[in-house]
Enzyme design. Structure first.
Site, PDB file in Angstrom:
ATOM      1  CE  LYS A   1      -3.033  -2.556   3.071  1.00  0.00           C
ATOM      2  NZ  LYS A   1      -2.823  -3.051   4.431  1.00  0.00           N
TER       3      LYS A   1
ATOM      4  CG  ASP B   1      15.582  -1.344   3.733  1.00  0.00           C
ATOM      5  OD1 ASP B   1      16.575  -0.632   3.920  1.00  0.00           O
ATOM      6  OD2 ASP B   1      15.157  -2.127   4.605  1.00  0.00           O
TER       7      ASP B   1
ATOM      8  CG  ASP C   1       6.984   2.008   0.005  1.00  0.00           C
ATOM      9  OD1 ASP C   1       7.769   1.226  -0.582  1.00  0.00           O
ATOM     10  OD2 ASP C   1       6.331   1.659   1.011  1.00  0.00           O
TER      11      ASP C   1
END
Ligand code: IMP
Length: 180
Positions: free
Chosen positions: A46, A106, A103
């Protein structure tokens, strides 16, 4: 309108104004690079939804949107990186110019899985745009075509990024206080 910072927030890393300005810059690059083509933005649910919707409004090119949802698991030894698709795309990407919207990248394990999966579906092109990049924690090398911000090795929330599903609705990006 600004709301008071929640108590678990240590400091603001990027303000709403900085985020908006930077997304406009990246959108201008994308508009230039995709001139004459239809770009399909694929958002990873999301976290990337907030970034995708802001970016999409600033991209000056014919544009389609689709989403996919993923689940990440730890393997038996506790290492991260087992990813699977929990909600697939609604439409085929065959022959399309796909821009995958993340988003945060990493370790890179999620993005590597997504690129492997999507490239197998014969898009015309496949590029990556991430809101945040925490390069210092990378475990696998992954290509990133557009990035808004590089961030330090701290857990961050806001503008779509969550901690236990909370804080996604903050308009800014903030460093969390270390959780005890
Ligand atoms: P990667 O597979 O290690 O690159 O992880 C990517 C995913 O981990 C992101 O899509 C986020 O959902 C989550 N994640 C990594 N770092 C953070 C963070 O600082 N805040 C919130 N979510 C994060």
């Amino acid at each position: 309108m600004s709301i008071a910072s929640p108590p678990n927030i240590e400091r603001v890393l990027f303000t709403e104004e900085q985020i908006d300005r930077r997304i406009r810059e990246v959108a201008a690059e994308i508009s230039r690079d995709y001139q004459g083509r239809v770009v399909k933005l694929i958002g990873v649910l999301k976290g990337s939804v907030f970034f995708l919707t802001t970016l999409a409004r600033y991209v000056d090119a014919p544009l389609k949107v689709d989403f996919l949802g993923i689940s990440s698991f730890s393997n038996k030894s506790g290492a991260p990186g087992v990813v699977r698709i929990a909600k697939d795309l609604d439409e085929s990407i065959e022959g399309e110019d796909v821009l995958l919207i993340e988003d945060i990248v990493d370790t890179g394990l999620t993005l590597r899985y997504l690129l492997q999966t999507l490239s197998g579906r014969a898009p015309n092109s496949l590029s990556v745009c991430t809101f945040l990049d925490r390069n210092s924690r990378r475990l696998v090398q992954v290509p990133i075509n557009y990035r808004c911000f590089e961030i330090p090795d701290r857990f961050v929330v806001g503008f779509g990024l969550d901690y236990n599903q909370l804080y996604r609705n903050l308009g800014y990006v903030a460093v969390m206080k270390p959780q005890t």
